[in-house]
Design a protein around this motif. Structure first.
Motif, mmCIF file in Angstrom:
data_model
loop_
_atom_site.group_PDB
_atom_site.id
_atom_site.type_symbol
_atom_site.label_atom_id
_atom_site.label_comp_id
_atom_site.label_asym_id
_atom_site.label_seq_id
_atom_site.Cartn_x
_atom_site.Cartn_y
_atom_site.Cartn_z
ATOM 1 N N SER A 81 -64.846 -2.978 17.624
ATOM 2 C CA SER A 81 -63.446 -2.540 17.632
ATOM 3 C C SER A 81 -62.685 -3.068 18.838
ATOM 4 C CB SER A 81 -63.378 -1.001 17.612
ATOM 5 O OG SER A 81 -62.059 -0.553 17.474
ATOM 6 N N GLY A 108 -58.300 -3.857 14.048
ATOM 7 C CA GLY A 108 -57.301 -2.904 13.580
ATOM 8 C C GLY A 108 -56.141 -3.516 12.831
ATOM 9 N N LYS A 167 -59.633 5.655 16.513
ATOM 10 C CA LYS A 167 -59.537 4.213 16.753
ATOM 11 C C LYS A 167 -59.526 3.873 18.234
ATOM 12 C CE LYS A 167 -59.249 -0.053 15.491
ATOM 13 N NZ LYS A 167 -60.470 -0.755 15.004
ATOM 14 N N THR A 179 -52.237 -1.488 17.143
ATOM 15 C CA THR A 179 -52.681 -0.562 16.102
ATOM 16 C C THR A 179 -52.529 0.890 16.549
ATOM 17 O OG1 THR A 179 -54.267 -2.211 15.311
ATOM 18 C CG2 THR A 179 -54.628 0.068 14.635
#
Length: 452
Positions: free
Chosen positions: A140, A303, A327, A349
């Motif tokens: 991520s 994202g 996230k 994001t």
């Protein structure tokens, strides 16, 4: 008897060319380096993008091209095994990288401000390739960090060949990093402004043209292999009185959230594992991410897919709220484990998710405002506040979405208020996370105009 008509001694000093000739030669070398930086960065960005796509399709096979679609169709064991593999690759890669250079790091911002743009080439390029591999596997973090590093290394190497001054090197390295951003996302103007406003910290007329040339060339070269299309496809949203009022209210909230996010990133970066923990920590962190991603596949990757859905109002309120918490936590987990990667798209994001959540509250008062527009405005506000680059953030949002001035007024209001709140509380941006407090203060003094 000595005659007054005797020739002067033939010394090295008398054979030196005039100063204006030397200045023209130095300028020619600098501009040649700018052009070559753009070409090399464009090629590098295209190759890295193809590598990312190849890794992603190998790890997450599926009918769709997007990571989110492929991950949603994948079985639970693929989530766990692929992310465990990403953690192992990260750990082994970090152990190799620390042996490639005895330097104290590969941060571009610190190099520009305190090392005249000098970077350890092998270690920086190795980090770029490693970040592309693990982001393709689902870590991520953002993918723009790799082309930025490649552009900076190319600029640094050309500075040596062209015998550029330290000030020229600083500018060229910032231009190379901005060109990497421009080529990765097809944003030539935004990449140039990002190089100056965010990385170099100065928006001056004498600096703009080199940054524009490097970013324009890099983007044009990358378009030979990559599609020339906006990163995000959104409808033709328009401004209205309700969205302007909402932007004024949401901007300060975005600024406060950005301060918390920047401090999270700074803490994670300063507490990265060392020694044998470089191998264990990322494996555990990525394994945990893989488990959670079985229920929330939106956590995987940088994202972009999540932001696209938020920009078109296709995310349910409960999921938006959950992702707003999960996230950034996933990005914090990956970065804190030692994984290299960018922070641009994760920050955008976060803003899209925050704007979407706040937008559902605004929809109760103004149901006619499209839900996706709240997310777009929120993305611009958080991006500006976390990078502390309001001008480049506005231009980047416009280029990334392919829209010009349809919602420029609420976007500017949200960006301005969010940046003002963030700067008042926290002097650092996400790109200053590796700077010590002393370095932050020193940089602030360098950016202040001289007192008369």
């Amino acid at each position: 008897m000595v005659s007054g008509l005797e020739p002067a001694p033939d010394t090295d000093a008398t054979r030196q060319p005039p100063p204006d000739t030397l200045a023209r030669a130095g300028a020619a070398r600098f501009w040649l380096a700018v052009v070559l930086t753009g070409i090399g960065t464009g090629i590098g960005a295209a190759l890295l993008t193809r590598l990312l796509e190849a890794v992603q399709h190998l790890m997450w096979p599926g009918a769709g091209m997007d990571l989110l679609d492929a991950a949603a169709q994948a079985g639970p064991w693929r989530h766990v095994l692929v992310l465990l593999g990403a953690g192992l690759v990260t750990g082994l890669g970090q152990l190799v990288l620390v042996r490639l250079s005895s330097g104290n790091g590969i941060d571009i911002t610190a190099a520009i401000w305190f090392s005249a743009g000098r970077l350890p080439a092998l270690r920086t390029l190795g980090s770029a390739v490693l970040s592309i591999l693990i982001v393709g596997m689902g870590v991520s973090l953002g993918r723009e960090g790799a082309p930025k590093q490649v552009g900076a290394v190319i600029a640094d190497g050309l500075s040596d060949r062209a015998l550029l001054s330290d000030e020229q090197r600083r500018l060229l390295v910032a231009c190379g990093a901005g060109a990497g951003m421009a080529a990765a996302y097809g944003v030539p103007l935004g990449g140039a402004l990002f190089a100056l406003e965010v990385l170099r910290g100065v928006l001056a007329l004498r600096l703009i043209l080199p940054a524009l040339v490097a970013s324009l060339i890099a983007t044009a070269v990358s378009w030979l292999a990559l599609p020339d299309a906006p990163t995000y496809q959104i409808p033709a949203y328009v401004s209205s009185a309700p969205i302007i009022l909402w932007a004024l209210l949401a901007g300060p909230i975005a600024g406060l959230v950005s301060v918390f996010y920047v401090r999270m990133i700074a803490w994670a970066d300063r507490n990265k594992p060392t020694g044998w923990r470089r191998l264990v920590a990322p494996t555990l962190a990525m394994g945990l991410l893989g488990i959670v991603s079985i229920r929330f596949p939106q956590l995987l990757g940088n994202g972009r897919d999540v932001a696209q859905l938020a920009f078109t109002g296709q995310v349910a309120p409960a999921l938006l709220l959950g992702l707003l918490l999960l996230k950034p936590a996933a990005t914090f987990l990956c970065l804190g484990s030692g994984a290299p990667g960018g922070l641009f798209t994760p920050s955008l994001t976060l803003g899209a998710l925050l704007g979407g959540v706040l937008g559902y509250g605004g929809s109760w008062l103004w149901p006619d405002v499209p839900q996706g527009l709240f997310a777009v405005i929120g993305a611009g506000a958080v991006l500006a506040a976390t990078t502390q680059g309001p001008i480049s953030a506005v231009v980047l949002i416009m280029e990334l979405t392919g829209r010009d001035r349809s919602f420029i007024v609420p976007l500017l209001l949200a960006v301005a208020t969010a940046t003002l709140v963030a700067r008042t509380i926290e002097p650092r941006s996400i790109y200053d996370a590796r700077l010590t407090d002393e370095q932050v203060r020193a940089r602030q003094k360098l950016r202040e105009p001289p007192q008369h």
